[in-house]
Design a protein around this motif. Structure first.
Motif, PDB file in Angstrom:
ATOM      1  N   PRO B   8       0.831  -1.204   0.000  1.00 31.69           N
ATOM      2  CA  PRO B   8       0.000   0.000   0.000  1.00 31.69           C
ATOM      3  C   PRO B   8       0.869   1.260   0.000  1.00 31.69           C
ATOM      4  O   PRO B   8       2.079   1.165   0.156  1.00 31.69           O
ATOM      5  CB  PRO B   8      -0.766  -0.145   1.314  1.00 31.69           C
ATOM      6  N   SER B   9       0.272   2.405  -0.134  1.00 34.39           N
ATOM      7  CA  SER B   9       1.024   3.648  -0.084  1.00 34.39           C
ATOM      8  C   SER B   9       1.316   4.047   1.364  1.00 34.39           C
ATOM      9  O   SER B   9       2.322   4.701   1.639  1.00 34.39           O
ATOM     10  CB  SER B   9       0.274   4.765  -0.800  1.00 34.39           C
ATOM     11  N   THR B  10       0.419   3.669   2.270  1.00 35.49           N
ATOM     12  CA  THR B  10       0.655   3.884   3.696  1.00 35.49           C
ATOM     13  C   THR B  10       0.244   2.629   4.453  1.00 35.49           C
ATOM     14  O   THR B  10      -0.673   1.908   4.031  1.00 35.49           O
ATOM     15  CB  THR B  10      -0.121   5.090   4.252  1.00 35.49           C
ATOM     16  N   LEU B  11       0.949   2.382   5.550  1.00 34.00           N
ATOM     17  CA  LEU B  11       0.689   1.183   6.335  1.00 34.00           C
ATOM     18  C   LEU B  11       0.993   1.498   7.790  1.00 34.00           C
ATOM     19  O   LEU B  11       2.089   1.953   8.117  1.00 34.00           O
ATOM     20  CB  LEU B  11       1.591   0.048   5.839  1.00 34.00           C
ATOM     21  N   SER B  12       0.008   1.258   8.646  1.00 34.31           N
ATOM     22  CA  SER B  12       0.191   1.442  10.083  1.00 34.31           C
ATOM     23  C   SER B  12       0.029   0.104  10.769  1.00 34.31           C
ATOM     24  O   SER B  12      -0.953  -0.610  10.519  1.00 34.31           O
ATOM     25  CB  SER B  12      -0.829   2.443  10.634  1.00 34.31           C
ATOM     26  N   VAL B  13       0.985  -0.224  11.620  1.00 39.00           N
ATOM     27  CA  VAL B  13       0.933  -1.485  12.369  1.00 39.00           C
ATOM     28  C   VAL B  13       1.287  -1.207  13.814  1.00 39.00           C
ATOM     29  O   VAL B  13       1.968  -0.222  14.131  1.00 39.00           O
ATOM     30  CB  VAL B  13       1.894  -2.548  11.784  1.00 39.00           C
ATOM     31  N   GLN B  14       0.826  -2.078  14.671  1.00 38.32           N
ATOM     32  CA  GLN B  14       1.200  -1.988  16.079  1.00 38.32           C
ATOM     33  C   GLN B  14       2.592  -2.594  16.259  1.00 38.32           C
ATOM     34  O   GLN B  14       2.972  -3.562  15.583  1.00 38.32           O
ATOM     35  CB  GLN B  14       0.194  -2.744  16.947  1.00 38.32           C
ATOM     36  N   GLU B  15       3.314  -2.024  17.180  1.00 38.73           N
ATOM     37  CA  GLU B  15       4.640  -2.539  17.485  1.00 38.73           C
ATOM     38  C   GLU B  15       4.558  -4.031  17.798  1.00 38.73           C
ATOM     39  O   GLU B  15       3.693  -4.470  18.554  1.00 38.73           O
ATOM     40  CB  GLU B  15       5.236  -1.795  18.684  1.00 38.73           C
ATOM     41  N   GLY B  16       5.455  -4.799  17.174  1.00 35.33           N
ATOM     42  CA  GLY B  16       5.472  -6.241  17.372  1.00 35.33           C
ATOM     43  C   GLY B  16       4.730  -7.015  16.297  1.00 35.33           C
ATOM     44  O   GLY B  16       4.965  -8.223  16.128  1.00 35.33           O
ATOM     45  N   ASP B  17       3.845  -6.335  15.580  1.00 31.89           N
ATOM     46  CA  ASP B  17       3.136  -6.992  14.479  1.00 31.89           C
ATOM     47  C   ASP B  17       4.026  -7.062  13.244  1.00 31.89           C
ATOM     48  O   ASP B  17       5.111  -6.474  13.202  1.00 31.89           O
ATOM     49  CB  ASP B  17       1.849  -6.242  14.147  1.00 31.89           C
ATOM     50  N   SER B  18       3.533  -7.766  12.235  1.00 30.15           N
ATOM     51  CA  SER B  18       4.266  -7.874  10.967  1.00 30.15           C
ATOM     52  C   SER B  18       3.749  -6.868   9.954  1.00 30.15           C
ATOM     53  O   SER B  18       2.599  -6.439  10.025  1.00 30.15           O
ATOM     54  CB  SER B  18       4.126  -9.289  10.397  1.00 30.15           C
ATOM     55  N   ALA B  19       4.611  -6.503   9.022  1.00 30.15           N
ATOM     56  CA  ALA B  19       4.235  -5.597   7.939  1.00 30.15           C
ATOM     57  C   ALA B  19       4.642  -6.237   6.607  1.00 30.15           C
ATOM     58  O   ALA B  19       5.712  -6.842   6.510  1.00 30.15           O
ATOM     59  CB  ALA B  19       4.938  -4.255   8.092  1.00 30.15           C
ATOM     60  N   VAL B  20       3.761  -6.095   5.614  1.00 33.45           N
ATOM     61  CA  VAL B  20       4.034  -6.651   4.292  1.00 33.45           C
ATOM     62  C   VAL B  20       3.795  -5.564   3.242  1.00 33.45           C
ATOM     63  O   VAL B  20       2.752  -4.913   3.237  1.00 33.45           O
ATOM     64  CB  VAL B  20       3.137  -7.859   3.978  1.00 33.45           C
ATOM     65  N   ILE B  21       4.757  -5.390   2.369  1.00 31.10           N
ATOM     66  CA  ILE B  21       4.661  -4.430   1.273  1.00 31.10           C
ATOM     67  C   ILE B  21       4.858  -5.199  -0.033  1.00 31.10           C
ATOM     68  O   ILE B  21       5.781  -6.014  -0.131  1.00 31.10           O
ATOM     69  CB  ILE B  21       5.727  -3.325   1.406  1.00 31.10           C
ATOM     70  N   LYS B  22       3.996  -4.920  -1.015  1.00 33.95           N
ATOM     71  CA  LYS B  22       4.021  -5.694  -2.253  1.00 33.95           C
ATOM     72  C   LYS B  22       4.345  -4.820  -3.461  1.00 33.95           C
ATOM     73  O   LYS B  22       3.896  -3.681  -3.544  1.00 33.95           O
ATOM     74  CB  LYS B  22       2.678  -6.384  -2.450  1.00 33.95           C
ATOM     75  N   CYS B  23       5.093  -5.388  -4.382  1.00 32.20           N
ATOM     76  CA  CYS B  23       5.448  -4.694  -5.622  1.00 32.20           C
ATOM     77  C   CYS B  23       5.231  -5.614  -6.807  1.00 32.20           C
ATOM     78  O   CYS B  23       5.480  -6.827  -6.718  1.00 32.20           O
ATOM     79  CB  CYS B  23       6.896  -4.211  -5.589  1.00 32.20           C
ATOM     80  N   THR B  24       4.798  -5.027  -7.911  1.00 33.47           N
ATOM     81  CA  THR B  24       4.618  -5.741  -9.171  1.00 33.47           C
ATOM     82  C   THR B  24       5.383  -4.996 -10.257  1.00 33.47           C
ATOM     83  O   THR B  24       5.298  -3.776 -10.343  1.00 33.47           O
ATOM     84  CB  THR B  24       3.128  -5.807  -9.546  1.00 33.47           C
ATOM     85  N   TYR B  25       6.145  -5.731 -11.054  1.00 36.11           N
ATOM     86  CA  TYR B  25       6.947  -5.102 -12.098  1.00 36.11           C
ATOM     87  C   TYR B  25       6.453  -5.537 -13.465  1.00 36.11           C
ATOM     88  O   TYR B  25       5.802  -6.566 -13.622  1.00 36.11           O
ATOM     89  CB  TYR B  25       8.436  -5.420 -11.916  1.00 36.11           C
ATOM     90  N   SER B  26       6.767  -4.740 -14.466  1.00 33.73           N
ATOM     91  CA  SER B  26       6.256  -5.003 -15.811  1.00 33.73           C
ATOM     92  C   SER B  26       7.318  -5.595 -16.744  1.00 33.73           C
ATOM     93  O   SER B  26       6.967  -6.320 -17.681  1.00 33.73           O
ATOM     94  CB  SER B  26       5.712  -3.717 -16.430  1.00 33.73           C
ATOM     95  N   ASP B  27       8.592  -5.282 -16.503  1.00 32.11           N
ATOM     96  CA  ASP B  27       9.658  -5.731 -17.403  1.00 32.11           C
ATOM     97  C   ASP B  27      10.060  -7.166 -17.056  1.00 32.11           C
ATOM     98  O   ASP B  27      10.702  -7.409 -16.033  1.00 32.11           O
ATOM     99  CB  ASP B  27      10.862  -4.801 -17.266  1.00 32.11           C
ATOM    100  N   SER B  28       9.710  -8.098 -17.900  1.00 35.40           N
ATOM    101  CA  SER B  28       9.986  -9.506 -17.622  1.00 35.40           C
ATOM    102  C   SER B  28      11.476  -9.820 -17.628  1.00 35.40           C
ATOM    103  O   SER B  28      11.893 -10.875 -17.156  1.00 35.40           O
ATOM    104  CB  SER B  28       9.268 -10.398 -18.642  1.00 35.40           C
ATOM    105  N   ALA B  29      12.295  -8.904 -18.145  1.00 40.52           N
ATOM    106  CA  ALA B  29      13.749  -9.100 -18.141  1.00 40.52           C
ATOM    107  C   ALA B  29      14.391  -8.674 -16.817  1.00 40.52           C
ATOM    108  O   ALA B  29      15.594  -8.858 -16.627  1.00 40.52           O
ATOM    109  CB  ALA B  29      14.383  -8.320 -19.291  1.00 40.52           C
ATOM    110  N   SER B  30      13.610  -8.125 -15.905  1.00 39.71           N
ATOM    111  CA  SER B  30      14.147  -7.722 -14.599  1.00 39.71           C
ATOM    112  C   SER B  30      14.632  -8.940 -13.853  1.00 39.71           C
ATOM    113  O   SER B  30      13.977  -9.982 -13.833  1.00 39.71           O
ATOM    114  CB  SER B  30      13.066  -7.007 -13.775  1.00 39.71           C
TER     115      SER B  30
END
Lengths: 113, 113
Positions: B8-30
């Motif tokens: 997401p663009s912003t993410l709030s979590v409580q201390e001790g919890d986990s955080a996950v950030i996701k990315c998708t790319y378009s260039d298959s040669a990456s």
């Protein structure tokens, strides 16, 4: 090991004035990058140097921006004349050249009034 | 053109919890995917990276996973601490040491004490 050094850290100028930013890469790093980072955005490449040669300047607005890396070490990025829309953070990064990781400096925050 | 979407663009979590950030790319040669942490007033700092021949990489509380088929990769931070609060950027590159990074738009992570 010293990191990438940039100066000045902050610069405030009036529109139409010239401005220059300086970068000293990590010792031994042959590849140097200048990035533009607008507020709330990721960095965007302006120019990449391999030693003293600019090998990718396709994103550099050449009508007002110029850069040089005369001795293949430190580099200068110049804007003349500056416009209001140039307000941003200008980041310099370097890498050893044969590996992928880029190391960033602290950036120069430019404000054009 | 090449682009990297980050959520997401912003993410709030409580201390001790986990955080996950996701990315998708378009260039298959990456084939090289670094993650950077940027604190206020500082340049991006590399925290972890992964290459396309690896599906997962861990470094203490930080891990990155890569799904080449789906062209997405994720950053996982476990046992979050207040000092993890920052903006995180993903990037994709064709690698080779000199190919440019395409950055995502960043995720502002806030860890609430």
């Amino acid at each position: 090991e010293a990191g990438v050094v940039q100066s000045p850290r902050y610069k405030i100028i009036e529109k139409k004035q010239p401005v220059a930013f300086w970068c000293n890469p990590i010792s031994g790093h042959n590849t140097l990058y200048w990035y533009l980072q607008n507020l709330g955005q990721g960095p965007e490449l302006l120019i990449r140097y391999e030693n003293e040669e600019a090998v990718d300047d396709s994103q550099l607005p050449k009508d007002r921006f110029s850069a040089e890396r005369l001795k293949g070490v430190d580099s200068t990025l110049k804007i003349q004349p500056a416009e209001l829309g140039d307000s941003a953070v200008y980041l310099c990064a370097s890498s050893p050249g044969l590996v992928d990781t880029q190391y960033f400096g602290p950036g120069t925050r430019l404000t054009v009034l | 053109g090449e682009n990297v979407e980050q959520h997401p663009s912003t993410l709030s979590v409580q201390e001790g919890d986990s955080a996950v950030i996701k990315c998708t790319y378009s260039d298959s040669a990456s084939n090289y995917f670094p993650w950077y942490k940027q604190e206020l007033g500082k340049g991006p700092q590399l925290i972890i990276d992964i290459r396309s021949n690896v599906g997962e990489k861990k470094d203490q509380r930080i891990a990155v996973t890569l799904n080449k088929t789906a062209k997405h990769f994720s950053l996982h931070i476990t046992e979050t601490q207040p000092e993890d609060s920052a903006v995180y950027f993903c990037a994709a590159s064709r690698g080779g040491g000199t190919y440019k990074y395409i950055f995502g738009t960043g995720t502002r992570l806030k860890v609430l004490a």
